[in-house]
Scaffold this motif. Sequence first.
Motif, PDB file in Angstrom:
ATOM      1  N   GLU A  31       5.488 -12.231  -8.664  1.00 39.26           N
ATOM      2  CA  GLU A  31       4.479 -11.691  -7.750  1.00 39.26           C
ATOM      3  C   GLU A  31       4.837 -10.248  -7.415  1.00 39.26           C
ATOM      4  O   GLU A  31       5.983  -9.962  -7.083  1.00 39.26           O
ATOM      5  CB  GLU A  31       4.441 -12.504  -6.446  1.00 39.26           C
ATOM      6  N   PRO A  32       3.888  -9.331  -7.461  1.00 39.70           N
ATOM      7  CA  PRO A  32       4.202  -7.945  -7.087  1.00 39.70           C
ATOM      8  C   PRO A  32       4.455  -7.840  -5.587  1.00 39.70           C
ATOM      9  O   PRO A  32       4.006  -8.672  -4.810  1.00 39.70           O
ATOM     10  CB  PRO A  32       2.938  -7.180  -7.490  1.00 39.70           C
ATOM     11  N   CYS A  33       5.198  -6.822  -5.189  1.00 37.80           N
ATOM     12  CA  CYS A  33       5.446  -6.537  -3.777  1.00 37.80           C
ATOM     13  C   CYS A  33       5.323  -5.035  -3.574  1.00 37.80           C
ATOM     14  O   CYS A  33       5.259  -4.275  -4.540  1.00 37.80           O
ATOM     15  CB  CYS A  33       6.830  -7.043  -3.364  1.00 37.80           C
ATOM     16  N   LEU A  34       5.287  -4.603  -2.326  1.00 36.66           N
ATOM     17  CA  LEU A  34       5.216  -3.170  -2.046  1.00 36.66           C
ATOM     18  C   LEU A  34       6.473  -2.498  -2.566  1.00 36.66           C
ATOM     19  O   LEU A  34       7.581  -2.958  -2.314  1.00 36.66           O
ATOM     20  CB  LEU A  34       5.088  -2.913  -0.545  1.00 36.66           C
ATOM     21  N   GLY A  35       6.314  -1.416  -3.306  1.00 33.56           N
ATOM     22  CA  GLY A  35       7.447  -0.681  -3.850  1.00 33.56           C
ATOM     23  C   GLY A  35       8.132  -1.371  -5.011  1.00 33.56           C
ATOM     24  O   GLY A  35       9.252  -1.019  -5.367  1.00 33.56           O
ATOM     25  N   ALA A  36       7.483  -2.353  -5.625  1.00 35.94           N
ATOM     26  CA  ALA A  36       8.089  -3.115  -6.719  1.00 35.94           C
ATOM     27  C   ALA A  36       8.314  -2.242  -7.943  1.00 35.94           C
ATOM     28  O   ALA A  36       7.561  -1.317  -8.217  1.00 35.94           O
ATOM     29  CB  ALA A  36       7.195  -4.288  -7.096  1.00 35.94           C
ATOM     30  N   LYS A  37       9.362  -2.562  -8.669  1.00 36.08           N
ATOM     31  CA  LYS A  37       9.651  -1.923  -9.950  1.00 36.08           C
ATOM     32  C   LYS A  37       9.422  -2.972 -11.030  1.00 36.08           C
ATOM     33  O   LYS A  37       9.958  -4.081 -10.950  1.00 36.08           O
ATOM     34  CB  LYS A  37      11.103  -1.462 -10.005  1.00 36.08           C
ATOM     35  N   ALA A  38       8.605  -2.643 -12.022  1.00 33.23           N
ATOM     36  CA  ALA A  38       8.351  -3.572 -13.123  1.00 33.23           C
ATOM     37  C   ALA A  38       9.601  -3.662 -13.993  1.00 33.23           C
ATOM     38  O   ALA A  38      10.223  -2.653 -14.310  1.00 33.23           O
ATOM     39  CB  ALA A  38       7.159  -3.109 -13.941  1.00 33.23           C
ATOM     40  N   ILE A  39       9.976  -4.874 -14.377  1.00 30.20           N
ATOM     41  CA  ILE A  39      11.180  -5.120 -15.170  1.00 30.20           C
ATOM     42  C   ILE A  39      10.775  -5.530 -16.580  1.00 30.20           C
ATOM     43  O   ILE A  39       9.859  -6.333 -16.765  1.00 30.20           O
ATOM     44  CB  ILE A  39      12.025  -6.253 -14.531  1.00 30.20           C
ATOM     45  N   ASP A  40      11.477  -4.984 -17.568  1.00 30.98           N
ATOM     46  CA  ASP A  40      11.224  -5.338 -18.963  1.00 30.98           C
ATOM     47  C   ASP A  40      11.858  -6.699 -19.233  1.00 30.98           C
ATOM     48  O   ASP A  40      13.070  -6.868 -19.115  1.00 30.98           O
ATOM     49  CB  ASP A  40      11.827  -4.283 -19.882  1.00 30.98           C
ATOM     50  N   THR A  41      11.038  -7.684 -19.592  1.00 33.68           N
ATOM     51  CA  THR A  41      11.538  -9.037 -19.863  1.00 33.68           C
ATOM     52  C   THR A  41      11.414  -9.400 -21.340  1.00 33.68           C
ATOM     53  O   THR A  41      11.321 -10.569 -21.692  1.00 33.68           O
ATOM     54  CB  THR A  41      10.779 -10.079 -19.020  1.00 33.68           C
ATOM     55  N   THR A  42      11.454  -8.398 -22.187  1.00 30.48           N
ATOM     56  CA  THR A  42      11.351  -8.630 -23.618  1.00 30.48           C
ATOM     57  C   THR A  42      12.516  -9.495 -24.090  1.00 30.48           C
ATOM     58  O   THR A  42      13.673  -9.171 -23.824  1.00 30.48           O
ATOM     59  CB  THR A  42      11.380  -7.295 -24.384  1.00 30.48           C
ATOM     60  N   PRO A  43      12.238 -10.622 -24.766  1.00 26.56           N
ATOM     61  CA  PRO A  43      13.325 -11.477 -25.243  1.00 26.56           C
ATOM     62  C   PRO A  43      14.199 -10.742 -26.252  1.00 26.56           C
ATOM     63  O   PRO A  43      13.710  -9.955 -27.058  1.00 26.56           O
ATOM     64  CB  PRO A  43      12.606 -12.641 -25.929  1.00 26.56           C
ATOM     65  N   ALA A 118       4.862  10.419  -6.178  1.00 27.33           N
ATOM     66  CA  ALA A 118       4.267  10.740  -4.884  1.00 27.33           C
ATOM     67  C   ALA A 118       5.274  11.470  -3.986  1.00 27.33           C
ATOM     68  O   ALA A 118       6.468  11.177  -4.011  1.00 27.33           O
ATOM     69  CB  ALA A 118       3.785   9.469  -4.186  1.00 27.33           C
ATOM     70  N   VAL A 119       4.763  12.397  -3.213  1.00 25.79           N
ATOM     71  CA  VAL A 119       5.602  13.065  -2.218  1.00 25.79           C
ATOM     72  C   VAL A 119       5.908  12.047  -1.121  1.00 25.79           C
ATOM     73  O   VAL A 119       5.161  11.080  -0.932  1.00 25.79           O
ATOM     74  CB  VAL A 119       4.890  14.313  -1.642  1.00 25.79           C
ATOM     75  N   PRO A 120       7.012  12.214  -0.397  1.00 23.44           N
ATOM     76  CA  PRO A 120       7.413  11.207   0.597  1.00 23.44           C
ATOM     77  C   PRO A 120       6.304  10.814   1.583  1.00 23.44           C
ATOM     78  O   PRO A 120       6.195   9.651   1.952  1.00 23.44           O
ATOM     79  CB  PRO A 120       8.582  11.876   1.320  1.00 23.44           C
ATOM     80  N   GLU A 121       5.473  11.767   2.004  1.00 24.68           N
ATOM     81  CA  GLU A 121       4.420  11.459   2.971  1.00 24.68           C
ATOM     82  C   GLU A 121       3.356  10.515   2.391  1.00 24.68           C
ATOM     83  O   GLU A 121       2.727   9.762   3.121  1.00 24.68           O
ATOM     84  CB  GLU A 121       3.724  12.734   3.467  1.00 24.68           C
ATOM     85  N   ALA A 122       3.147  10.580   1.086  1.00 20.83           N
ATOM     86  CA  ALA A 122       2.096   9.780   0.451  1.00 20.83           C
ATOM     87  C   ALA A 122       2.646   8.578  -0.313  1.00 20.83           C
ATOM     88  O   ALA A 122       1.878   7.817  -0.889  1.00 20.83           O
ATOM     89  CB  ALA A 122       1.283  10.667  -0.494  1.00 20.83           C
ATOM     90  N   LYS A 123       3.968   8.406  -0.314  1.00 14.82           N
ATOM     91  CA  LYS A 123       4.588   7.340  -1.116  1.00 14.82           C
ATOM     92  C   LYS A 123       4.121   5.946  -0.692  1.00 14.82           C
ATOM     93  O   LYS A 123       3.762   5.129  -1.541  1.00 14.82           O
ATOM     94  CB  LYS A 123       6.109   7.428  -1.008  1.00 14.82           C
ATOM     95  N   ASN A 124       4.104   5.654   0.615  1.00 14.14           N
ATOM     96  CA  ASN A 124       3.688   4.323   1.080  1.00 14.14           C
ATOM     97  C   ASN A 124       2.256   4.018   0.682  1.00 14.14           C
ATOM     98  O   ASN A 124       1.936   2.902   0.262  1.00 14.14           O
ATOM     99  CB  ASN A 124       3.859   4.202   2.590  1.00 14.14           C
ATOM    100  N   SER A 125       1.389   4.987   0.804  1.00 10.46           N
ATOM    101  CA  SER A 125      -0.015   4.798   0.444  1.00 10.46           C
ATOM    102  C   SER A 125      -0.164   4.550  -1.055  1.00 10.46           C
ATOM    103  O   SER A 125      -0.910   3.663  -1.485  1.00 10.46           O
ATOM    104  CB  SER A 125      -0.815   6.030   0.865  1.00 10.46           C
ATOM    105  N   ALA A 126       0.565   5.326  -1.874  1.00 11.22           N
ATOM    106  CA  ALA A 126       0.501   5.166  -3.328  1.00 11.22           C
ATOM    107  C   ALA A 126       1.055   3.810  -3.745  1.00 11.22           C
ATOM    108  O   ALA A 126       0.492   3.141  -4.619  1.00 11.22           O
ATOM    109  CB  ALA A 126       1.270   6.292  -4.017  1.00 11.22           C
ATOM    110  N   GLU A 127       2.143   3.379  -3.115  1.00 10.49           N
ATOM    111  CA  GLU A 127       2.720   2.076  -3.444  1.00 10.49           C
ATOM    112  C   GLU A 127       1.806   0.935  -3.008  1.00 10.49           C
ATOM    113  O   GLU A 127       1.734  -0.090  -3.673  1.00 10.49           O
ATOM    114  CB  GLU A 127       4.107   1.933  -2.814  1.00 10.49           C
ATOM    115  N   ALA A 128       1.095   1.111  -1.901  1.00 12.41           N
ATOM    116  CA  ALA A 128       0.148   0.081  -1.442  1.00 12.41           C
ATOM    117  C   ALA A 128      -1.007  -0.062  -2.431  1.00 12.41           C
ATOM    118  O   ALA A 128      -1.428  -1.187  -2.740  1.00 12.41           O
ATOM    119  CB  ALA A 128      -0.374   0.423  -0.053  1.00 12.41           C
ATOM    120  N   ARG A 129      -1.512   1.055  -2.949  1.00  6.77           N
ATOM    121  CA  ARG A 129      -2.593   0.996  -3.945  1.00  6.77           C
ATOM    122  C   ARG A 129      -2.110   0.307  -5.223  1.00  6.77           C
ATOM    123  O   ARG A 129      -2.819  -0.507  -5.809  1.00  6.77           O
ATOM    124  CB  ARG A 129      -3.130   2.391  -4.238  1.00  6.77           C
ATOM    125  N   LEU A 130      -0.894   0.636  -5.651  1.00 10.79           N
ATOM    126  CA  LEU A 130      -0.329   0.016  -6.852  1.00 10.79           C
ATOM    127  C   LEU A 130      -0.137  -1.488  -6.634  1.00 10.79           C
ATOM    128  O   LEU A 130      -0.465  -2.295  -7.502  1.00 10.79           O
ATOM    129  CB  LEU A 130       1.007   0.671  -7.214  1.00 10.79           C
TER     130      LEU A 130
END
Length: 142
Positions: A31-43, A118-130
């Motif tokens: 499940e995605p979360c705020l500020g999540a980093k996608a992980i490569d799960t290639t076997p 994203a610049v620090p001021e806009a980081k939370n907003s950008a992560e919320a959209r993602l």
Amino acid sequence: MSCTVLSAPLTAMSQQVYRCEANGQVSYSHEPCLGAKAIDTTPTQGMDRMTGQSQKGADVRKAEHDRMFAEALKPLTGKTPEEFEVAKRRINHSPLEKLSCSQLDGALPRLAQDAAHAVPEAKNSAEARLYKARKAFRDLRC
């Protein structure tokens, strides 16, 4: 990392894993979360030390089989193996769901890049959209 999803084996594409940090605790989830980093799960494909031959698990063999099947159908379908896998996953979606998935296909890489740069001021907003886009992608089973 989400931009590289197209180059991953076909089975790995439907198994996105996210690294989440909250209150100093790290967790991994499908499940995605705020500020999540996608992980490569290639076997991985290990080598047998005794014989020097490749040892492939069932998931890797299935991915190779699916890729060969999609390659064989490419002259008929005009689709790459990645496009074929996406179409197969979305075959039972309604037209509206297919449209939403298609829009998310284009939006997710852009939103991931926006969040990463994203610049620090806009980081939370950008992560919320993602986060919202990733959640919609998962909920629709795109």
